[in-house]
Design a protein around this motif. Structure first.
Motif, PDB file in Angstrom:
ATOM      1  N   GLU A  95     -64.271  47.614  72.926  1.00  0.00           N
ATOM      2  CA  GLU A  95     -63.357  48.310  73.827  1.00  0.00           C
ATOM      3  C   GLU A  95     -63.969  48.450  75.214  1.00  0.00           C
ATOM      4  N   LEU A 143     -63.961  45.165  77.074  1.00  0.00           N
ATOM      5  CA  LEU A 143     -62.616  44.765  77.460  1.00  0.00           C
ATOM      6  C   LEU A 143     -62.167  45.535  78.700  1.00  0.00           C
ATOM      7  N   SER A 193     -60.841  46.766  69.222  1.00  0.00           N
ATOM      8  CA  SER A 193     -60.972  46.005  70.476  1.00  0.00           C
ATOM      9  C   SER A 193     -59.849  46.402  71.432  1.00  0.00           C
ATOM     10  N   LEU A 194     -58.651  45.866  71.232  1.00  0.00           N
ATOM     11  CA  LEU A 194     -57.517  46.231  72.078  1.00  0.00           C
ATOM     12  C   LEU A 194     -56.860  47.472  71.485  1.00  0.00           C
ATOM     13  N   TYR A 221     -54.390  38.966  76.907  1.00  0.00           N
ATOM     14  CA  TYR A 221     -53.378  39.957  77.281  1.00  0.00           C
ATOM     15  C   TYR A 221     -53.894  40.901  78.373  1.00  0.00           C
ATOM     16  N   HIS A 277     -56.724  39.216  72.701  1.00  0.00           N
ATOM     17  CA  HIS A 277     -56.882  40.518  73.340  1.00  0.00           C
ATOM     18  C   HIS A 277     -57.354  40.347  74.783  1.00  0.00           C
ATOM     19  N   THR A 278     -58.329  39.488  74.979  1.00  0.00           N
ATOM     20  CA  THR A 278     -58.815  39.208  76.336  1.00  0.00           C
ATOM     21  C   THR A 278     -57.697  38.620  77.180  1.00  0.00           C
TER      22      THR A 278
END
Length: 879
Positions: free
Chosen positions: A230, A233, A155-156, A666, A663-664
Motif C-alpha cells: 500500500e 502504491l 495492495s489496492l 489503475y 493495481h499499479t
C-alpha cells in the motif's frame, strides 16, 4: 554463544539443509535432483572470505544448502546465460565474469567435488548461479528488495485510494503553482512517502474492519495493518503527480500578451486536452516498453533504490546488526532515516538562509573577485567550476534529480572524464575567440546578439508572431557562449553514441525483449494454446514472482497512447493554433524510436538521456518558421519520452515490490488524471497574478521557465536550426558530433578487443563520457559533479567493498533521507521566512553577499564591445 562477525558481515558458516524457493505460485525446487555432491563448508568459507562473490555472509549462508542440489549441467547453462547477459555490464563485478569465463572454457570444471579434491571453481559458480536465479545478480537489488512475496498482502485498498488521491491533488497544486516562482518551491515524493506512513497507520487504527461486497468483489475499509505494498502504491501515485506539468510552460507562453498572445490558450478545454495528450502518450509508451526496460534483471533503475529503501525501513520486521569501522552498528533503518532527515532539515537553513556561500563555495574567486581569468576557470557560478571543494550543500549536488548515492561509480567517473574534455575545449574556444565567444560570458546557456546583450527574439517577429527577415537583417544574428557550444557538441556526440552503444553492447537485451514481446503477442491472440513456457534462464526471481498476478496486456497501453494522441490532435484542430494535427504524429515517432535505447542506458547507468536538444533541432527543421508547431513537436517528441521513462521507473518500483500490475495500472492512470485536471485548473489562476511572468511580478512569479521556453520556441521554431547549423552556417561544424559519437563507441570497442582483460576499458562508457558535458555543462559546471564523484567513490568504491553489510543496510537510507530533509526545510524557509520578507531569503552579511561580488556576479568577458560597435557579420548580410 555470541556470534562474531567480520567486517563484511560474515558469520561462521553453518550446516543448512535442503530449502525450497517460493516463487509465488507454489513451492518448487528450481534445481535438479540431488546428485550426491558433498557439501564442503571449507570451500564455501573460502569463497565467502575471499570477496570473490559480491554478497554478504548471510546471503551466501542461506544459499549454501542448495549447492548439492544443483547439477553441473544446469550450473553451466545458468552461468552461460549470465555471462552472455552481463559480459558488458559495468554494474556486474569483473572478477566474477573472469571466473565465469574460466569456468565456461574448461569442461573439466564440472567434475564432481570430493573431499580429497574440492572444486572451488564449481562451488563458486554454483553459489553465483543460485544467487542470480533465486534473488538478483546485483547487490544493490538484494540489499533493498525481498526475494519473496505474500500474495495476500493488501495492495489496492480504500486507504491507498484516499491517501494517494489527496496527496496527488496537493502535490499537483503546489508544484504547479510554484513552478512559475523564482526560486521555485516543490515537494518531493520522498516527503509524501514519509508522511503517508503515519497516516496509513492511523487509518488502520480508527477505520472499521467491516467488509463490503461490490459487484461480487469483497473489500473492507480496513483490511489489516498498513502494508508495504500500500505504501509503495501511494508513493508511485505521488511520483506521478509531484512534478510540474509541461503545460505549465506552454500555457503562459501562448496566452500572455507579451509572449504569443493567443487568447484560446486560456480556455480550460484546450488546457486539459493538452495536459491529457502529453501525459498519457508517455504512459502508453512506458507500458509498451516494459519487456525491454522493466522486466529484465539488467534494468536495475538505480535511482529507484532510495524510495525502496525508505519503504523497507518503515516496514522492516527485523533489524540485523552490521559491523563496520571496528564496531557493531545496531541502529535500525527507520531510526537512521529519521536522524539524518532531522539533521538535513536543520542544516539546510545554513546554505539556504544563514550562510549562502556554503552552497556556492567559490573560495578561490573570493581571493580576487575581479580577476576574470581566475573566475573563468574556478568560478562556481559564472566559471567552469574547477574547484576541489566547491560546496557544502547537498542540494547543489542534484540539480538534475536525486543522483547522489544511487548512481553507480562508473557512471560518475565517465561523466567526470567527459567534463575534463569539456572544460579544456571550452577554454581553448574562448581564448581563441572562436565564433566570437570571447565577447560573451564563458559559462552561460543563453544566446546573445552582436553587441553581447541577451538576444531579444521579439525584434525579429512580425505582428503575427512569425519570422520577419527584414527585421532580422536590421537586428543581429544569434550567438552562443563557449561552454554552451561545447555542451551542444557533446549533446550530438551523446545521441550518436547512444545508438551505436545499444546496437553493439545490448543486442542480447534487445533480443530477449523482442522474444518476450512476441510470446506475449501470441498469447493475446491465441489464448487456447497449450504451449508451456520454456525455461528462461534470463528471468530473475522478481519476474517469476510477478507471473502469479494477471498482467496488463500491451493492447491496453496501446489504446491509452492512441486515445491520448487523438485528444492532443483534437486540441490542435478545434482551437485556432494554426498547427496541423499531424505534428502530434510526427512528434510521437521520435519517442517510439528512441525510448528503448535511451531507456536501457538510463536503467543501467541511472542517468537519463536528455532529448530536448534533438527534439528542438528536428522540430525546427521539419516546421521552420512556426514556433507554435515546434512547441507541440517538442512536447510530444521530448516530453512524451521523458514522461514515459519516469513511468518506467515507477513500473520498476512496482515490479520490485511485487505489486499486482493491474493495481499499479489503475492507480497510475487515476493519479495522472488528478494531476492533469488540478494543474490545468490552476493555469488561469496563476496568470491572474499582477505582473505575472515579469520582473515586477508579485510573490516572485517571474516565470523563468516560461521565459526560457518562449525564447527557445522562437529561437528554434521561428528562426530555425538551418540558419545556425545549415551548410556554410556558423555552427555547422558542431554537427560532426553525431558521427563522432559513433566513432567514439567504435574506438572503445576496438580497445576492448585489443585489451580484453583491462578493467578500466570495461568500465569505460562512451555514452556517459558524452553525457557528462550534456548534463553538467552550461549553465552548470564541474563544481556540481566533483562532490558527487567524491561521495560515490567513497560509498561504492570503499565502504561497499570493505563493509558490504553496512553499505547494504544504510547507503540508500541516507540517499532517501538527505533530499527529504532538504525539501521540508525549503518549504519552511519559503513560507515562514520568504513570504513575510516579500521573497527575500537572506541575511545581509558577508556570508550571503560574497557570492554576488565581482566576476562571479556579473560574468566578466574577455573582449568588450565598444559603444556603437558590434562583432560578427554586418547588418543586411545575414543569410
Amino acid at each position: 554463544m555470541a556470534t562474531h562477525y567480520n567486517e563484511k558481515g560474515v558469520e561462521p558458516v553453518s550446516d543448512y539443509g535442503h530449502q525450497e524457493i517460493y516463487d509465488g505460485k507454489e513451492k518448487r525446487d528450481i534445481y535438479d535432483v540431488d546428485v550426491g555432491v558433498p557439501n564442503d563448508h571449507h570451500i564455501v568459507d573460502e569463497v565467502i572470505q575471499s570477496n570473490e562473490i559480491e554478497a554478504t555472509g548471510h546471503e551466501l549462508e542461506d544459499l549454501e544448502g542448495k549447492m548439492a542440489l544443483l547439477t553441473p549441467e544446469r550450473t553451466r547453462k545458468i552461468i552461460a546465460e549470465l555471462y552472455k547477459t552481463h559480459e558488458h555490464d559495468q554494474n556486474f563485478p569483473r572478477p566474477i565474469l573472469d571466473r565465469m569465463k574460466e569456468y565456461l572454457a574448461d569442461p573439466a570444471a564440472d567434475h564432481v567435488d570430493n573431499e580429497k579434491e574440492p572444486n572451488k571453481l564449481l562451488a563458486e559458480m554454483k553459489l553465483e548461479a543460485i544467487l542470480a536465479t533465486e534473488n538478483s545478480p546485483y547487490l544493490e537489488v538484494r540489499a533493498n528488495v525481498d526475494p519473496t512475496d505474500d500474495v495476500n498482502m493488501p495492495s489496492l485498498t480504500f486507504r491507498v485510494l484516499i491517501i494517494g488521491t489527496i496527496f496527488s491533488g496537493i502535490g499537483s497544486f503546489i508544484d504547479g503553482l510554484f513552478l512559475n516562482r523564482q526560486p521555485s518551491v516543490s515537494i518531493s515524493a520522498n516527503v509524501a512517502q514519509l508522511v503517508a506512513y503515519p497516516i496509513g497507520k492511523f487509518m488502520h487504527r480508527v477505520l472499521p474492519a467491516r467488509k463490503f461486497n461490490t459487484f461480487g468483489h469483497e473489500w473492507s475499509l480496513n483490511p489489516g495493518r498498513f502494508s508495504k505494498k500500500e505504501h509503495m502504491l501511494i508513493t508511485i501515485m505521488c511520483n506521478v503527480s509531484f512534478v510540474a506539468s509541461y503545460t505549465g510552460y506552454i500555457i503562459p507562453t501562448q496566452a500572455l500578451p507579451f509572449f504569443f498572445d493567443m487568447s484560446f490558450a486560456r480556455d480550460f478545454g484546450y488546457q486539459i486536452l493538452a495536459a491529457l495528450g502529453t501525459n498519457f502518450v508517455g504512459y502508453g509508451l512506458a507500458g509498451l516498453c516494459r519487456r525491454f526496460l522493466v522486466y529484465p534483471a539488467v534494468a536495475i533503475w538505480p535511482s529507484s533504490f532510495a524510495q525502496i529503501a525508505l519503504n523497507r525501513a518503515f516496514h522492516a520486521e527485523t533489524n540485523e546488526p552490521v559491523p563496520a569501522f571496528g564496531r557493531i552498528w545496531r541502529a535500525s533503518q527507520q531510526k537512521t532515516f529519521l536522524i539524518i532527515f532531522v539533521c538535513s532539515f536543520l542544516y539546510f537553513f545554513f546554505p539556504s538562509f544563514i550562510f549562502q556561500a556554503l552552497s556556492y563555495f567559490s573560495w578561490m574567486t573570493w581571493i580576487a573577485p575581479n580577476n576574470a581569468p581566475l573566475t573563468y576557470v574556478t568560478g562556481t557560478v559564472k566559471g567552469l567550476g574547477v574547484n576541489p571543494w566547491p560546496t557544502f550543500d547537498w542540494n547543489m549536488l542534484n540539480p538534475n534529480g536525486n543522483m547522489t548515492l544511487t548512481v553507480p561509480t562508473f557512471s560518475f567517473v565517465n561523466q567526470f572524464i567527459g567534463m575534463i574534455f569539456y572544460t579544456v575545449m571550452t577554454l581553448i574556444i574562448y581564448y581563441k575567440n572562436a565564433w566570437f565567444t570571447a565577447y560573451l560570458p564563458i559559462n552561460t546557456n543563453h544566446t546573445y546578439d552582436n553587441r553581447g546583450k541577451p538576444y531579444n527574439v521579439t525584434r525579429i517577429l512580425n505582428d503575427e508572431g512569425n519570422f520577419d527577415n527584414e527585421k532580422y537583417q536590421q537586428y543581429s544574428e544569434p550567438y552562443m557562449g563557449a561552454a554552451y557550444i561545447v555542451a551542444f557538441i557533446f549533446y550530438f556526440v551523446m545521441y550518436g553514441a547512444t545508438v551505436a552503444y545499444v546496437a553493439i553492447y545490448h543486442r542480447h537485451d534487445l533480443k530477449v525483449g523482442w522474444k518476450s514481446a512476441v510470446k506475449s503477442f501470441k498469447k493475446t491472440f491465441n489464448k487456447s494454446t497449450d504451449e508451456e513456457d520454456e525455461d528462461d534462464l534470463s528471468e530473475d526471481v522478481h519476474y517469476r514472482l510477478m507471473k502469479q498476478y494477471p498482467e496488463v496486456p500491451e493492447w491496453q497501453y496501446l489504446i491509452i497512447m492512441l486515445v491520448a494522441m487523438a485528444l492532443g490532435m483534437v486540441g490542435l484542430g478545434v482551437y485556432p493554433t494554426h498547427v496541423s494535427p499531424a505534428v502530434v504524429l510526427f512528434g510521437v515517432i521520435m519517442p517510439i524510436i528512441v525510448m528503448i535505447p535511451c531507456g536501457l542506458i538510463q536503467a543501467i547507468t541511472g542517468i537519463p538521456i536528455p532529448l530536448n536538444v534533438i527534439a528542438e533541432f528536428i522540430g525546427g527543421a521539419i516546421v521552420p518558421g512556426n514556433a507554435n508547431s515546434l512547441i507541440y513537436f517538442k512536447t510530444y517528441g521530448y516530453i512524451a519520452a521523458y514522461q514515459a521513462l519516469l513511468f518506467c521507473n515507477d513500473l520498476k518500483l512496482a515490479h520490485y515490490l511485487h505489486l499486482p500490475p493491474r493495481h499499479t495500472f489503475y492507480m497510475q492512470i487515476w493519479a495522472t488524471l488528478v494531476f492533469c485536471f488540478v494543474q490545468s485548473a490552476i493555469q488561469n489562476f496563476i496568470m491572474g497574478f499582477r505582473d505575472v511572468c515579469t520582473e515586477d511580478a508579485v510573490f516572485g512569479m517571474s516565470c523563468p521557465g516560461s521565459n526560457t521556453f518562449f525564447t527557445s520556441a522562437v529561437f528554434w521554431g521561428t528562426l530555425g536550426p538551418t540558419k545556425l547549423f545549415g551548410p556554410g552556417k556558423r555552427y555547422n561544424m558542431m554537427l560532426l558530433g553525431f558521427p563522432a559519437g559513433f566513432l567514439l563507441v567504435g574506438f572503445f570497442w576496438g580497445l576492448r578487443k585489443l585489451f580484453p582483460k583491462n578493467e578500466m576499458l570495461r568500465q569505460a562508457h562512451p555514452v556517459m563520457i558524452a553525457a557528462g558535458p550534456a548534463y553538467w555543462g552550461a549553465p552548470y559546471n564541474m563544481s556540481y559533479l566533483i562532490p558527487n564523484l567524491y561521495i560515490t567513490v567513497f560509498s561504492f568504491g570503499y565502504i561497499r567493498k570493505h563493509y558490504t553489510a553496512f553499505w547494504a543496510k544504510y547507503n540508500y537510507i541516507v540517499a532517501a533521507a538527505m533530499p527529504a530533509g532538504i525539501a521540508v526545510s525549503a518549504l519552511v524557509i519559503f513560507f515562514a521566512l520568504a513570504i513575510p520578507k516579500n521573497g527575500t531569503i537572506a541575511i545581509d552579511w558577508w556570508g550571503n553577499n560574497v557570492i554576488s561580488q565581482g566576476c562571479e556576479a556579473t560574468g566578466c568577458v574577455r573582449l568588450k564591445v565598444a559603444p556603437g560597435e558590434f562583432f560578427g557579420n554586418p547588418k543586411g548580410s545575414f543569410t
